[in-house]
Design an enzyme around this catalytic site. Sequence first.
Site, PDB file in Angstrom:
ATOM      1  N   SER A  33       0.798  -1.232   0.000  1.00  0.00           N
ATOM      2  CA  SER A  33       0.000   0.000   0.000  1.00  0.00           C
ATOM      3  C   SER A  33       0.828   1.279   0.000  1.00  0.00           C
ATOM      4  O   SER A  33       0.257   2.374  -0.029  1.00  0.00           O
ATOM      5  CB  SER A  33      -0.935   0.000   1.213  1.00  0.00           C
ATOM      6  OG  SER A  33      -1.860  -1.057   1.133  1.00  0.00           O
ATOM      7  N   HIS A  69     -14.745  -0.372   5.326  1.00  0.00           N
ATOM      8  CA  HIS A  69     -14.494   0.930   5.943  1.00  0.00           C
ATOM      9  C   HIS A  69     -15.693   1.871   5.837  1.00  0.00           C
ATOM     10  O   HIS A  69     -15.597   3.038   6.226  1.00  0.00           O
ATOM     11  CB  HIS A  69     -13.293   1.601   5.270  1.00  0.00           C
ATOM     12  CG  HIS A  69     -12.013   0.833   5.437  1.00  0.00           C
ATOM     13  ND1 HIS A  69     -11.196   0.955   6.534  1.00  0.00           N
ATOM     14  CD2 HIS A  69     -11.415  -0.082   4.624  1.00  0.00           C
ATOM     15  CE1 HIS A  69     -10.135   0.160   6.395  1.00  0.00           C
ATOM     16  NE2 HIS A  69     -10.253  -0.482   5.246  1.00  0.00           N
ATOM     17  N   CYS A 115      -7.551   1.950   2.509  1.00  0.00           N
ATOM     18  CA  CYS A 115      -8.703   1.183   2.048  1.00  0.00           C
ATOM     19  C   CYS A 115      -8.404   0.526   0.695  1.00  0.00           C
ATOM     20  O   CYS A 115      -8.289   1.202  -0.330  1.00  0.00           O
ATOM     21  CB  CYS A 115      -9.924   2.100   1.932  1.00  0.00           C
ATOM     22  SG  CYS A 115     -11.374   1.289   1.247  1.00  0.00           S
ATOM     23  N   ASP A 169     -17.720   0.963   1.031  1.00  0.00           N
ATOM     24  CA  ASP A 169     -16.841  -0.211   1.087  1.00  0.00           C
ATOM     25  C   ASP A 169     -17.447  -1.293   1.975  1.00  0.00           C
ATOM     26  O   ASP A 169     -17.466  -1.156   3.206  1.00  0.00           O
ATOM     27  CB  ASP A 169     -15.469   0.205   1.622  1.00  0.00           C
ATOM     28  CG  ASP A 169     -14.564  -0.989   1.886  1.00  0.00           C
ATOM     29  OD1 ASP A 169     -14.777  -2.040   1.250  1.00  0.00           O
ATOM     30  OD2 ASP A 169     -13.637  -0.865   2.716  1.00  0.00           O
ATOM     31  N   ASP A 227     -10.840  -6.513   1.033  1.00  0.00           N
ATOM     32  CA  ASP A 227     -10.104  -5.460   1.720  1.00  0.00           C
ATOM     33  C   ASP A 227      -9.379  -6.091   2.908  1.00  0.00           C
ATOM     34  O   ASP A 227      -9.789  -7.145   3.413  1.00  0.00           O
ATOM     35  CB  ASP A 227     -11.079  -4.387   2.216  1.00  0.00           C
ATOM     36  CG  ASP A 227     -10.366  -3.110   2.640  1.00  0.00           C
ATOM     37  OD1 ASP A 227     -10.418  -2.140   1.869  1.00  0.00           O
ATOM     38  OD2 ASP A 227      -9.751  -3.093   3.733  1.00  0.00           O
TER      39      ASP A 227
END
Length: 672
Positions: free
Chosen positions: A326, A371, A384, A350, A365
Site C-alpha cells: 500500500s 471501511h 482502504c 466499502d 479489503d
Amino acid sequence: MKQHFPLKDIQQEKRIYRGRIFFAVGLVIICLLVLASRYAYLQIFHYDEFSTASDKNRIRLQPLPPARGYIYDRNGVLLADNYPVFTATLSKADVENVDTVIEQLQPILELTQEDVDRFKSRIKTARKTERVAIKLNLTETNIAKFSEVKYKFPGVRIETQMTRYYPHGDLFAHVIGYVGRINDKELKSIDKDLYAGTNLIGKIGVEKSYEDLLHGTPGYESVEADAHSNILRHLGRKDPTRGNDLYLSLDYGLQVVASQQLAGRRGAIVAIDPRTGEILALVSSPSFNPNLFVTGINHKDYSSLRDNIDQPLYNRAVQGVYPPGSTIKPMEAMGGLHYGIVDWATAISDPGYFHLPGDSHKFRDWKKTGHGIVNMHKAIIMSCDTYFYILANQMGIDQMNQWMRQFGFGQKTGVDLPSESEGLYPNPEWKMRTRKSKWMKGETISVSIGQGAFTATPLQLAMATAITANHGSHVVPHVLRATHGAKPFTVRNAPDGKINFNGTDEDWVKMREAMIDVIQSGTGRGIRTPLYQIAGKTGTAQVKSIAQGKRYNEAALSERQLDHGLFVGFAPADKPEIAIAVIWENGRHGGSAAQLAKPVFDYWLLTRKKNPIRPANHQVNGGLMTAGIKPGELPSGNESASSTPATSAPTSAAASTPQATPTRPATNEVDE
C-alpha cells in the site's frame, strides 16, 4: 766415409719467410678491417639503436602506483583509507624460469593455488621489466622466512604497497563496496599503462562506480640496475598523481542509527534529501566486512557469506525487489486525479470487498467488515483496498502503467551505484512477452495495491516518496556530493524535471495532508510526535498466497512466510528535508516498519543538530598513516561511535528475499 750436405737455398727461404709474413700481416689487416667495420656499424651507423638497447639492459622504468583517493562522508568522516602492506614481487627480466621460482617460493611465502594462478595470469601480459605481485599483505613470518633464503632469489623483492582499509567494517559495505585484485576479465579491459604497478581495482559500490576518479595516474622512476636487478642509481622520476578524494552525501551518524534499527533483521532503509536527491543513508541488512575482500578472501570465508541463507552480500536497498504493498497508494491516487477519474470528494461504500462485473470472485479489503463510506482522503488514511480496486478498474492498466512510471517504477533510478535493479511494473505487453498469455482484469486489481507481479526496490520507493514530497519535481538519487583532486567532475544536485500532472499544486498539498493524517490517526499512528510532522504511508506485502475464502493465520506460517512490512514517509511535512523508505522482510505489517523509520527521522531532524554521532577522532579527516594506527588496533565499526544514540551497524542479522506470489489478494486482517 765422408758425408755431403746440400747447401741451403737462401733466396728460396727468404721468399717463403716473406710470404708467411705477408700472409700473417694480411690476416691481421683483414681482422682489423672486420673489427673496424663492425665498430663503425655499431658505433657510427647504428649508434642510436644499439645505445638505446644497451641502456635498456641496465636502465629501467619502474612504475610508481598512485595512491587511491580517500572516501569521506558529508562531514569529513573517513570511510575508506589506505594502508601500507608488504608485497613480494618479481619481473620476467629478473629470473630465468618464473615457474621454478614460484614453485620454490610456495612453502616460504605460503602461496595458495589461488595466489599462484593469479600471479601467472598477470605475468603473462606484463612487460618484461614490470614487477608483478606474487603475494599481497605478507605476514612477519613470511618476511622472516624469505629473508633467510633471499640470496637464492635475486630477482624477488619485498616492497611496500598501499592497500585499502575500511575502518567502519560492515557499516557502509553495500554503499562503498570494496576493491579487490584485478582479475583476468578486468585485465583485458583496463589500460595497462594506467594500471602499471597496481594490483587492486574497485569491485562493487562507490569503489567501482568512481574507479576512474579514485584510481589516479601512475608515475615512473628511471633507475640503473645490474644483472641481478640491484638498483645502482636513481636517474630521475615522474611522481604519480593520487586519485581524487570523494565526499559522499551519506551521514555517518544517520547510517549508524538506520543500521541499528535493522540489527538482527532482514531488510533495507534508504533516506534521501528530496530537495537534491542526495542519499543520506543506505542500509542493507545483514551486511558483511568488506576488508575480507581487499587482498583476496579465503575460500572458507567466501563460502560462509555466499551460502548464508540471509544473503549478506545481497544489496537489498538497490538490488532487492519487493511487492510495494500500500505504500504506492498516494501516487496511484494522484493518477486518478490526473486522468479526471476521481476527485477529492469522490466517495465509495466499502463493504469489505470488490468484485469485477460478471465475476463472483471477491477481492477482499484488509479489513473484513469494510471501511464504510470512503473518499480519497480517508482511503489514504485507512489504506482502504476497496477504494483502489475500484479506481484501478476505472483507470485501466495502461493508464496506471503510464502514470506510475513517472514516479520511477519499472525502471532504474539512475543512482550512481552499480547493479541497480529495475523492479517491475507489469502490463499486458510484458505478460505476453514473458508468459505468452493475455492480461487479466484481475491482475490490474492486484497491481493497484502493490501486489501481483508489481515489484520495486527500496531505493525506488524512496525516490517516489521524494517526488511526492516535491509536488512532482524529480531529482536523480546519488551518493557523490563533491570531489577533490586532479580530475574535474561535476555533481548535479538540481531537479531534472517534473512529472506531467493535470491537477493543481493544491492537490499535492491535500495528498500531503492525507499522509500526515496517516501518522496522526491512521495506520502509522504509532510514530506520531509533537516535535515535527511526518507525512507517511504504511504497506504490507504478502509473501505466501492465501486461497480464496481462507483467513490469514499468522500462527500457521513460518517466520519467513510472514508478510513484509513497508513504510515510506517524509519530514518535516511542510518543508521536507528527508524522505525515507523502509522494508522489513517478514516484519508482519507496515506499522512495524514505521517504528524503524521513527528513530531515523528523530536523528536527522533533532539529534544530529544537537548531539551528532561521530566516530573516534582518528577516523575523521585523516588516514591510518597519519594516525600511526594499524587496522588491527582499530575498534570495530560497532564500537567507533562516540555518542549514545544507536551504536552500530548489524553484523549478522537474518534475511532472505522471498517474493510474494503474484495471485489475487486475499483477506488479511493485519492493520497496514
